[in-house]
Design a protein around this motif. Structure first.
Motif, PDB file in Angstrom:
ATOM      1  N   VAL A 185       0.842  -1.207   0.000  1.00 42.81           N
ATOM      2  CA  VAL A 185       0.000   0.000   0.000  1.00 42.81           C
ATOM      3  C   VAL A 185       0.870   1.248   0.000  1.00 42.81           C
ATOM      4  O   VAL A 185       0.629   2.194  -0.767  1.00 42.81           O
ATOM      5  N   VAL A 186       1.883   1.239   0.847  1.00 41.83           N
ATOM      6  CA  VAL A 186       2.784   2.399   0.905  1.00 41.83           C
ATOM      7  C   VAL A 186       3.482   2.601  -0.436  1.00 41.83           C
ATOM      8  O   VAL A 186       3.647   3.736  -0.913  1.00 41.83           O
ATOM      9  N   GLY A 187       3.886   1.505  -1.067  1.00 40.15           N
ATOM     10  CA  GLY A 187       4.546   1.617  -2.362  1.00 40.15           C
ATOM     11  C   GLY A 187       3.633   2.156  -3.450  1.00 40.15           C
ATOM     12  O   GLY A 187       4.097   2.804  -4.390  1.00 40.15           O
ATOM     13  N   GLN A 188       2.331   1.923  -3.328  1.00 43.51           N
ATOM     14  CA  GLN A 188       1.385   2.365  -4.351  1.00 43.51           C
ATOM     15  C   GLN A 188       0.856   3.785  -4.113  1.00 43.51           C
ATOM     16  O   GLN A 188       0.671   4.533  -5.060  1.00 43.51           O
ATOM     17  N   VAL A 189       0.562   4.135  -2.848  1.00 46.36           N
ATOM     18  CA  VAL A 189      -0.061   5.444  -2.588  1.00 46.36           C
ATOM     19  C   VAL A 189       0.817   6.377  -1.768  1.00 46.36           C
ATOM     20  O   VAL A 189       0.530   7.570  -1.662  1.00 46.36           O
ATOM     21  N   GLY A 190       1.897   5.864  -1.137  1.00 44.98           N
ATOM     22  CA  GLY A 190       2.795   6.705  -0.362  1.00 44.98           C
ATOM     23  C   GLY A 190       2.486   6.683   1.132  1.00 44.98           C
ATOM     24  O   GLY A 190       1.353   6.442   1.554  1.00 44.98           O
ATOM     25  N   TRP A 191       3.530   6.988   1.919  1.00 47.52           N
ATOM     26  CA  TRP A 191       3.394   6.999   3.376  1.00 47.52           C
ATOM     27  C   TRP A 191       2.373   8.026   3.865  1.00 47.52           C
ATOM     28  O   TRP A 191       1.558   7.720   4.753  1.00 47.52           O
TER      29      TRP A 191
ATOM     30  N   ALA B 177      -6.478  11.939   2.551  1.00 47.93           N
ATOM     31  CA  ALA B 177      -5.619  10.853   2.084  1.00 47.93           C
ATOM     32  C   ALA B 177      -5.803  10.598   0.593  1.00 47.93           C
ATOM     33  O   ALA B 177      -4.833  10.335  -0.131  1.00 47.93           O
ATOM     34  N   LEU B 178      -7.030  10.697   0.099  1.00 50.01           N
ATOM     35  CA  LEU B 178      -7.292  10.464  -1.321  1.00 50.01           C
ATOM     36  C   LEU B 178      -6.608  11.506  -2.197  1.00 50.01           C
ATOM     37  O   LEU B 178      -6.113  11.194  -3.290  1.00 50.01           O
ATOM     38  N   PHE B 179      -6.550  12.749  -1.724  1.00 48.48           N
ATOM     39  CA  PHE B 179      -5.977  13.820  -2.547  1.00 48.48           C
ATOM     40  C   PHE B 179      -4.459  13.900  -2.446  1.00 48.48           C
ATOM     41  O   PHE B 179      -3.811  14.435  -3.347  1.00 48.48           O
ATOM     42  N   ILE B 180      -3.882  13.393  -1.343  1.00 47.70           N
ATOM     43  CA  ILE B 180      -2.414  13.436  -1.239  1.00 47.70           C
ATOM     44  C   ILE B 180      -1.774  12.128  -1.702  1.00 47.70           C
ATOM     45  O   ILE B 180      -0.550  12.035  -1.801  1.00 47.70           O
ATOM     46  N   ALA B 181      -2.600  11.122  -1.994  1.00 56.01           N
ATOM     47  CA  ALA B 181      -2.068   9.825  -2.420  1.00 56.01           C
ATOM     48  C   ALA B 181      -1.578   9.877  -3.865  1.00 56.01           C
ATOM     49  O   ALA B 181      -2.107  10.628  -4.694  1.00 56.01           O
ATOM     50  N   ARG B 182      -0.553   9.073  -4.143  1.00 58.77           N
ATOM     51  CA  ARG B 182      -0.127   8.899  -5.522  1.00 58.77           C
ATOM     52  C   ARG B 182      -1.129   7.994  -6.235  1.00 58.77           C
ATOM     53  O   ARG B 182      -1.783   7.157  -5.627  1.00 58.77           O
ATOM     54  N   THR B 183      -1.223   8.163  -7.534  1.00 59.24           N
ATOM     55  CA  THR B 183      -2.091   7.281  -8.306  1.00 59.24           C
ATOM     56  C   THR B 183      -1.399   5.933  -8.478  1.00 59.24           C
ATOM     57  O   THR B 183      -0.281   5.873  -9.005  1.00 59.24           O
TER      58      THR B 183
ATOM     59  N   LYS C  10     -11.836   2.208 -12.449  1.00 61.42           N
ATOM     60  CA  LYS C  10     -12.341   3.119 -13.477  1.00 61.42           C
ATOM     61  C   LYS C  10     -11.935   4.568 -13.278  1.00 61.42           C
ATOM     62  O   LYS C  10     -12.114   5.389 -14.170  1.00 61.42           O
ATOM     63  N   HIS C  11     -11.438   4.933 -12.090  1.00 60.96           N
ATOM     64  CA  HIS C  11     -11.074   6.324 -11.830  1.00 60.96           C
ATOM     65  C   HIS C  11      -9.908   6.354 -10.856  1.00 60.96           C
ATOM     66  O   HIS C  11      -9.778   5.487  -9.991  1.00 60.96           O
ATOM     67  N   ALA C  12      -9.070   7.366 -10.954  1.00 61.96           N
ATOM     68  CA  ALA C  12      -7.873   7.458 -10.116  1.00 61.96           C
ATOM     69  C   ALA C  12      -8.223   7.513  -8.634  1.00 61.96           C
ATOM     70  O   ALA C  12      -7.583   6.855  -7.796  1.00 61.96           O
ATOM     71  N   LEU C  13      -9.241   8.318  -8.283  1.00 62.35           N
ATOM     72  CA  LEU C  13      -9.630   8.426  -6.870  1.00 62.35           C
ATOM     73  C   LEU C  13     -10.168   7.105  -6.342  1.00 62.35           C
ATOM     74  O   LEU C  13      -9.906   6.725  -5.194  1.00 62.35           O
ATOM     75  N   LEU C  14     -10.913   6.398  -7.166  1.00 60.37           N
ATOM     76  CA  LEU C  14     -11.443   5.106  -6.740  1.00 60.37           C
ATOM     77  C   LEU C  14     -10.309   4.098  -6.545  1.00 60.37           C
ATOM     78  O   LEU C  14     -10.349   3.270  -5.618  1.00 60.37           O
ATOM     79  N   GLN C  15      -9.321   4.170  -7.409  1.00 57.70           N
ATOM     80  CA  GLN C  15      -8.164   3.282  -7.254  1.00 57.70           C
ATOM     81  C   GLN C  15      -7.447   3.561  -5.940  1.00 57.70           C
ATOM     82  O   GLN C  15      -7.094   2.637  -5.202  1.00 57.70           O
ATOM     83  N   ARG C  16      -7.228   4.838  -5.665  1.00 59.33           N
ATOM     84  CA  ARG C  16      -6.555   5.194  -4.408  1.00 59.33           C
ATOM     85  C   ARG C  16      -7.358   4.704  -3.185  1.00 59.33           C
ATOM     86  O   ARG C  16      -6.803   4.183  -2.216  1.00 59.33           O
ATOM     87  N   PHE C  17      -8.682   4.886  -3.252  1.00 63.65           N
ATOM     88  CA  PHE C  17      -9.546   4.468  -2.152  1.00 63.65           C
ATOM     89  C   PHE C  17      -9.482   2.957  -1.952  1.00 63.65           C
ATOM     90  O   PHE C  17      -9.408   2.470  -0.814  1.00 63.65           O
TER      91      PHE C  17
END
Length: 672
Positions: free
Chosen positions: A447-453, A497-503, A514-521
């Motif tokens: 998770v950290v590798g995908q969206v960041g600490w 968290a959704l807005f500061i996360a990496r895609t 289907k969407h970047a925000l949904l992927q992050r969530f």
């Protein structure tokens, strides 16, 4: 001598061993009966009817069945699946999820052991009643039920009350009477001897005695049921159970809290013995099906057995009154039942049957809880150097000596205090850590590798912070304010968290891709629990076995953990008025040792290395491999996956092909 040896080997043959050299249950039935025996006990025969009586009516079954479905079964699947997949007790199994979860495994065993140490002395009370049942009426308790229980059985003596003034403790209560009951000591030693006989040779003997310790109580329960429902006016009591409806009670929190607590306590999750027992099961057995069978059987037993209590309630004309005295576990078992039996035709027979049923149920629960500790010690680096009988004997002797403190004139109060906080703090916290740790700590590197600490930390701060803040405000202000504050913090932190996360560059499945925000969530909220499900299905969903369903992880993280956390929070306000009682303080302290073990194990896992063999200490330290199913390249697993069954086991086509290449690629990416 040879003839005796042949008889012994015929009755208790040496255990069978699986391919990895671990002892194995004689049959699936013996595993199921042993697991049900650990769950079935006083909680089914005494606690469940008293809780239903205090919340009488069919509306009880709404929160009760919801708790079984959303809390008990998911937790039971977790405990059985990891024990079966990782072939060890709780400490090593949770270490295999992540080395920082070793403390969670130890806290579960510690909780079960604390309860086992006072559970056996509680059995000594039943033995006293059982002994006094072998006489023609009147019994020793006839006409003096309370006096007999408090003065002749538990020998309770008055304490010197403590004092609280100005919000602080001025003096603590003292218990000047410290004499020991010789009879209780004797019955406690006998009970521990029986427990030792049931576990000293491991599952080879346990898998056979369960047919007696569980089969006989079920038969006797049926006999008691027939007698209870045929008593005069029994129908009025049964109507309280199955013939009334009070929808207004569902609007209050009491019935929800008590139904959830009852399901949790009676199922037996959180004590560690399910994981221990599952580790001796076939590695590719149907863990999901077994979990459902155990849980449903346990619930069915207590629901049916409650008809005995309500038949007696009608016979005794005990109708619940608004604001009246509630029926407790001990009052039902040691006051109500004995008085009712005294008035029945053939009273000595029914007294013997009833108290023998309680003894057998108590014995099966006791050796299951002790077995959880014995398995952890036998699996450890040091324990593997000794025979199972040596470890079991050592644990039994130490436990027996510790139990003697509950056979004193202050033992009844000490037992109540220890029981109260072991269940309300230790057990609830250990189970909360199970739910939360397995779905939040497991494979956190992905998770950290995908969206960041920052995103990972913010989301989990909102989850834990919202739960803690919500409970604190609910107790200090109002339930509504607490719910608003808790959910508010969680929602705000989730949005941040959704807005500061990496895609993520590893695509989320189906709708969430289907969407970047949904992927992050999806990565923040669901990945870890879902990946644990997929990894476990490699082992437990082989062939035609039932697979762990996708809602399982959601139930653990977003239903089980918050519910357990909320119930846990009630403990601290409840302790405040009793903080001047020295025994309550003792029980409170012992329970918090479990909390300390879980937290210390998370912060400093290396201090628990002694309980994990050297070759297995690295199992919980994993590299970065997002959505790669772990274990798919394990030869032991591949042997269990039959041709054409890869999909049903959760092993996606080609998931093991190129496994090493995918790990190398993702590790390089994470390093960049």
């Amino acid at each position: 001598m040879n003839a005796l040896k042949k008889v012994k080997n015929a009755m208790f043959p040496p255990p069978a061993y699986s391919e990895d050299g671990r002892a194995q249950w004689p049959s699936r039935t013996s595993f199921l009966l042993a697991s049900m025996g650990g769950a079935m006990g006083f909680g089914n025969m005494l606690r469940y009817p008293s809780q239903v009586y205090n919340n009488n009516g069919l509306q009880w079954f709404i929160p009760y069945l919801m708790a079984i479905t959303c809390l008990a079964i998911p937790l039971l699947i977790l405990e059985i699946a990891i024990g079966q997949a990782h072939r060890s007790g709780t400490v090593i199994s949770f270490n295999a999820l992540d080395n920082r979860l070793r403390g969670v495994g130890l806290s579960m065993v510690f909780t079960g052991y604390c309860i086992c140490v006072y559970y056996v002395p509680l059995l000594s009370w039943v033995w006293v009643y059982f002994r006094n049942s072998f006489q023609a009426a009147p019994f020793a308790w006839t006409g003096r039920a309370e006096d007999f229980f408090y003065n002749d059985v538990v020998i309770q003596k008055a304490k010197v009350e403590g004092e609280i003034s100005g919000g602080s403790v001025q003096s603590y209560s003292t218990y000047p009477n410290t004499a020991v009951s010789g009879e209780l000591i004797g019955w406690t030693i006998l009970s521990w001897l029986i427990v030792w006989l049931c576990i000293n040779k491991g599952v080879s003997i346990t898998g056979r005695v369960v047919y007696f310790t569980i089969g006989l109580p079920i038969i006797m329960t049926v006999a008691l049921l027939g007698r209870a429902v045929s008593l005069d006016n029994a129908g009025r009591g049964i109507k309280l159970y199955f013939g009334e409806w009070h929808s207004d009670k569902l609007a209050g929190g009491k019935i929800w809290q008590e139904a959830t607590g009852q399901v949790f306590y009676s199922t037996g999750v959180g004590f560690g013995y399910f994981t221990a027992y599952a580790s001796y099961n076939s590695q590719f057995a149907s863990a999901v099906q077994d979990s459902i069978i155990i849980c449903v059987s346990n619930a069915a037993y207590e629901v049916v057995a409650a008809f005995i209590a309500f038949g007696v309630v009608g016979f005794m004309n005990m109708m619940p009154e608004e604001g009246g005295e509630e029926l407790g576990t001990y009052s039902l078992g040691f006051l109500t039942y004995p008085v009712a039996i005294d008035q029945m035709p053939g009273a000595p027979f029914w007294a013997i049957v009833f108290f023998l049923t309680l003894i057998l149920l108590g014995i099966s629960s006791s050796y299951a809880m002790l077995d959880g500790l014995v398995t952890v010690l036998c699996d450890s680096e040091y324990g593997r150097k000794h025979k199972h009988v040596t470890v079991a004997s050592f644990c039994t002797v130490v436990s027996c000596l510790l139990s003697f403190m509950f056979c004193t004139e202050f033992g009844y109060d000490l037992l109540n205090a220890t029981d109260r906080w072991a269940n309300n703090i230790a057990l609830l916290f250990a189970a909360f850590c199970e739910c939360y740790g397995s779905t939040t700590v497991y494979r956190w590197v992905d998770v950290v590798g995908q969206v960041g600490w920052p995103a990972f930390g913010t989301y989990n701060f909102g989850y834990l912070g919202g739960l803690i803040m919500g409970c604190a405000i609910a107790h200090s202000v109002s339930a509504e304010a607490g719910a608003g504050a808790g959910f508010g913090l969680f929602i705000v932190c989730t949005i941040i968290a959704l807005f500061i996360a990496r895609t993520p560059d590893s695509l989320a499945p189906r709708f969430f891709g289907k969407h970047a925000l949904l992927q992050r969530f999806w990565w923040l909220a669901f990945y870890q629990g879902n990946q644990l499900r997929r990894d476990l299905n490699i082992t437990v969903a082989v062939g035609k076995n039932w697979s762990i369903p996708w809602p399982w992880a959601i139930c653990l993280r977003y239903i089980g953990a918050p519910v357990l956390g909320i119930i846990f929070s009630f403990s601290y306000p409840a302790f405040t008025p009793d903080r001047s009682d020295s025994l309550e303080v003792w029980g409170f302290f012992v329970a918090h040792c479990v909390v300390f073990v879980a937290i210390a194990g998370f912060l400093l896992p290396r201090f628990l290395n002694i309980l994990v063999p050297t070759e297995r200490r690295g199992e919980g330290t994993r590299g970065y491999a997002p959505q790669v199913i772990l274990g798919s390249d394990d030869i032991r697993v591949s042997r269990g996956v039959e041709n054409g069954d890869q999909d049903s086991s959760g092993l996606e086509s080609g998931s093991d092909k190129g496994f090493d290449e995918k790990v190398d690629t993702t590790m390089d990416k994470m390093g960049k």
